[in-house]
Design a protein around this motif. Structure first.
Motif, PDB file in Angstrom:
ATOM      1  N   ASN A   1       5.141   4.900   2.073  1.00 47.06           N
ATOM      2  CA  ASN A   1       5.437   6.239   2.588  1.00 47.06           C
ATOM      3  C   ASN A   1       5.903   6.226   4.039  1.00 47.06           C
ATOM      4  N   SER A   2       5.694   5.112   4.744  1.00 44.27           N
ATOM      5  CA  SER A   2       6.146   5.041   6.137  1.00 44.27           C
ATOM      6  C   SER A   2       7.660   4.836   6.248  1.00 44.27           C
TER       7      SER A   2
ATOM      8  N   THR B   1       0.852  -1.197   0.000  1.00 47.74           N
ATOM      9  CA  THR B   1       0.000   0.000   0.000  1.00 47.74           C
ATOM     10  C   THR B   1       0.882   1.240   0.000  1.00 47.74           C
TER      11      THR B   1
ATOM     12  N   LYS C   1       0.553   3.647   1.975  1.00 51.87           N
ATOM     13  CA  LYS C   1       0.836   3.960   3.380  1.00 51.87           C
ATOM     14  C   LYS C   1       2.107   3.250   3.842  1.00 51.87           C
TER      15      LYS C   1
END
Length: 157
Positions: free
Chosen positions: A88-89, A83, A85
């Motif tokens: 980007n983490s 994902t 998310k």
């Protein structure tokens, strides 16, 4: 003074060791930290279970899936492998540690390919091209390989 070709040959000799050192550093120092960001990811966990013996090949294969995620994120998000998310983490510095050694290895591989292709081209065509140039010069000046200073059409001394 070192010529450009000597510098390139030295670089082509040194770069594999630099690339290997960076790869081993990333595989053994950064992989575990990177996998923490993908704890809930099924593709990463499946890959980790399959390549779980902690040997060089196992760490390389575990790193390869993560390199793929960062190189082609849209494709992997579209395939539901990861994902946005999760991607980007991961901190930018860690992404760079993963991608830059890989890109450096790609550039080295391209440089070696170009060097080998040039060497093969010169080996295969170079000798014939030299003969062609010599033959063209002979036909051009009509002297049969002699220069004008040594050519005496009369045959006199």
């Amino acid at each position: 003074m070192m010529t450009a070709s000597t510098f390139i040959l030295i670089l082509l000799f040194v770069m594999p060791f630099v690339c290997l050192g960076l790869k081993l550093f990333v595989d053994y120092r950064k992989l575990d930290e990177l996998e923490r960001y993908f704890r809930g990811n099924e593709a990463v966990q499946r890959n980790k279970r399959f390549w779980g013996r902690n040997q060089v090949i196992d760490r390389t294969m575990r790193m390869s899936i993560l390199i793929g995620f960062f190189m082609q994120p849209r494709t992997h998000v579209k395939n539901n492998d990861v994902t946005w998310k999760e991607l980007n983490s991961v901190p930018l510095a860690l992404k760079r540690w993963v991608l830059w050694p890989f890109y450096l290895s790609l550039m080295y591989g391209l440089a070696v390919t170009v060097w080998v292709a040039g060497t093969v081209r010169n080996f295969v065509f170079g000798h014939n091209m030299l003969k062609r140039c010599m033959y063209a010069n002979q036909k051009e000046d009509g002297l049969g390989g002699q220069n004008r200073a040594s050519f005496d059409p009369e045959g006199a001394d």
